[in-house]
Write an enzyme that holds these catalytic residues in place. Structure first.
Site, PDB file in Angstrom:
ATOM      1  N   LYS A 180       0.838  -1.207   0.000  1.00  0.00           N
ATOM      2  CA  LYS A 180       0.000   0.000   0.000  1.00  0.00           C
ATOM      3  C   LYS A 180       0.868   1.251   0.000  1.00  0.00           C
ATOM      4  O   LYS A 180       2.077   1.169   0.279  1.00  0.00           O
ATOM      5  CB  LYS A 180      -0.907  -0.024   1.230  1.00  0.00           C
ATOM      6  CG  LYS A 180      -0.141  -0.052   2.543  1.00  0.00           C
ATOM      7  CD  LYS A 180      -1.052  -0.434   3.700  1.00  0.00           C
ATOM      8  CE  LYS A 180      -0.275  -0.427   4.999  1.00  0.00           C
ATOM      9  NZ  LYS A 180      -1.049  -1.013   6.103  1.00  0.00           N
ATOM     10  N   TYR A 199      15.095  30.559   9.023  1.00  0.00           N
ATOM     11  CA  TYR A 199      13.843  31.130   9.533  1.00  0.00           C
ATOM     12  C   TYR A 199      13.817  31.068  11.051  1.00  0.00           C
ATOM     13  O   TYR A 199      14.213  30.057  11.650  1.00  0.00           O
ATOM     14  CB  TYR A 199      12.651  30.336   8.997  1.00  0.00           C
ATOM     15  CG  TYR A 199      12.336  30.601   7.557  1.00  0.00           C
ATOM     16  CD1 TYR A 199      12.163  31.900   7.075  1.00  0.00           C
ATOM     17  CD2 TYR A 199      12.196  29.544   6.667  1.00  0.00           C
ATOM     18  CE1 TYR A 199      11.848  32.123   5.746  1.00  0.00           C
ATOM     19  CE2 TYR A 199      11.880  29.752   5.337  1.00  0.00           C
ATOM     20  CZ  TYR A 199      11.709  31.050   4.880  1.00  0.00           C
ATOM     21  OH  TYR A 199      11.401  31.260   3.574  1.00  0.00           O
TER      22      TYR A 199
END
Ligand SMILES: *Cc1c(COP(=O)(O)O)cnc(C)c1O
Length: 364
Positions: free
Chosen positions: A37, A257
């Site tokens: 999956k 940042y």
């Protein structure tokens, strides 16, 4: 676009085959049915299933209908059994039947819907029993109702009964034994039907958990069964990104940042072309590391969207274009995940965004 500008994801299909063999050895006589999956946990369901088929896998698990349809197409005329864990969701009947997918039926309405879909013929089915995870599956008391009302099953060939362990990565957790006992009791209501309980972690809980079929995912792809590196499991995906520039951050100045890290001394820093879209989690700072030139090196400051900074003090090999390993053969995915407060599952499945995949080892 050249390789040197991109995140590079190298997928070692021989390592995948090694892990499959290791899990088969653990499984004894039980079948090992790979969970492919989420695009084989980000590594590419088609090439992964090709190689696992060549290694002897004949049953596969996907989560979504669309994943099952795509896998059926990629496997072509190879007669694999493809189980769909979402089951017979509303409106999925024709597509499931058309692609010869076997739904893992999760509720009484799903059983009903699949029985209706069977119309005149018969359809294969698996049944999911919830033994304590409270996610998907029939409650044991619902199973009793079901086996007591023959009509609801009459057009279905129920070939497999499945349950899923909530705490298989924690062997000492008492819920494992509780789920095992509930599963044995529930499965006894379906004599002659094959049984499947263990995922990767479950395969390492001992013989009692093996039953007829096991369903490993993450350990095929390099994640340890207990969320940390395991000696029997090899890295399959290695993720690398290039250095864009090397600079000296003067003492007292900060990086990135939020000015999240401040240099206490002049520090040689490599700026790496890797960020969120390359699967680097924000929480990788402050504990995150990369592997470069024979050592683990700390990340400095926050992820700046497409960039991260790494301490390369005393590392002469650091220069633009050199590749840094985010995780893989030298830095286990479990360690990289742990440092970012997450799991190998999340690190691997986040790889699909921007990286260029490259496969090594025999394809099939
Ligand atoms: C995802 C999944 C698996 C595989 O689990 P891993 O922990 O990756 O080995 C097995 N069974 C079910 C029902 C699943 O949802």
């Amino acid at each position: 676009m050249t390789d040197a500008q991109d995140t590079r994801i190298t997928i070692d299909l021989d390592a995948l085959a090694h892990n499959y063999a290791a899990l088969r050895a653990r499984a004894g006589d039980a079948e090992v049915a790979p969970a492919v999956k989420a695009d084989a946990y980000g590594l590419g369901a088609a090439p992964v299933a090709d190689r696992l088929w060549a290694e002897g896998a004949r049953s596969f698990y996907v989560a979504r209908l669309a994943e099952g349809v795509a896998l059926r197409r990629s496997l072509g005329d190879r007669e694999a059994t493809i189980y769909v864990l979402d089951g017979a969701t509303p409106g999925s009947g024709e597509a499931l039947e058309g692609a010869q997918l076997v739904p893992v039926l999760n509720s009484l309405p799903q059983v009903e819907a699949w029985n209706v879909q069977a119309r005149s013929g018969r359809l294969r089915a698996a049944l999911h029993i919830d033994t304590g995870m409270n996610r998907l599956g029939l409650r044991p008391e619902e199973l009793k109702v079901l086996v007591g009302s023959f009509d609801r099953l009459k057009r279905l060939d129920v070939e497999l009964v499945v349950s899923h362990l909530a705490c298989a990565d924690t062997p000492e957790h008492p819920l494992n034994a509780t789920q095992l006992a509930r599963f044995q009791e529930a499965a006894a209501l379906l004599p002659g039907v094959r049984r499947s309980l263990a995922n990767s972690g479950g395969l390492f809980l001992g013989e009692a958990y093996r039953f007829d079929q096991t369903r490993p995912g993450v350990s095929l792809y390099g994640g340890g069964p207990e969320g940390r590196p395991h000696p029997e499991i090899r890295a399959v995906a290695t993720v690398e990104a290039p250095i864009l520039q090397v600079r000296v951050v003067p003492r007292g100045e900060s990086i990135g940042y939020g000015a999240g890290w401040t240099a206490s001394d002049n520090t040689r820093v490599a700026i790496i072309a890797a960020g969120y879209a390359d699967g680097v989690p924000r929480a990788a700072f402050p504990r995150g590391e990369v592997w470069f030139d024979g050592a683990r090196r700390p990340m400095l400051g926050r992820v700046s969207m497409d960039l991260i900074a790494v301490d390369v003090t005393d590392c002469d090999a650091a220069r633009p274009g050199a590749m840094v390993e985010l995780f893989g053969a030298n830095l286990p995915v479990d360690d990289a995940a742990d440092a970012a407060g997450t799991s190998a599952y999340e690190r691997l499945t986040r790889l699909t965004l921007r990286g260029v995949r490259r496969y090594i080892g025999a394809a099939r």
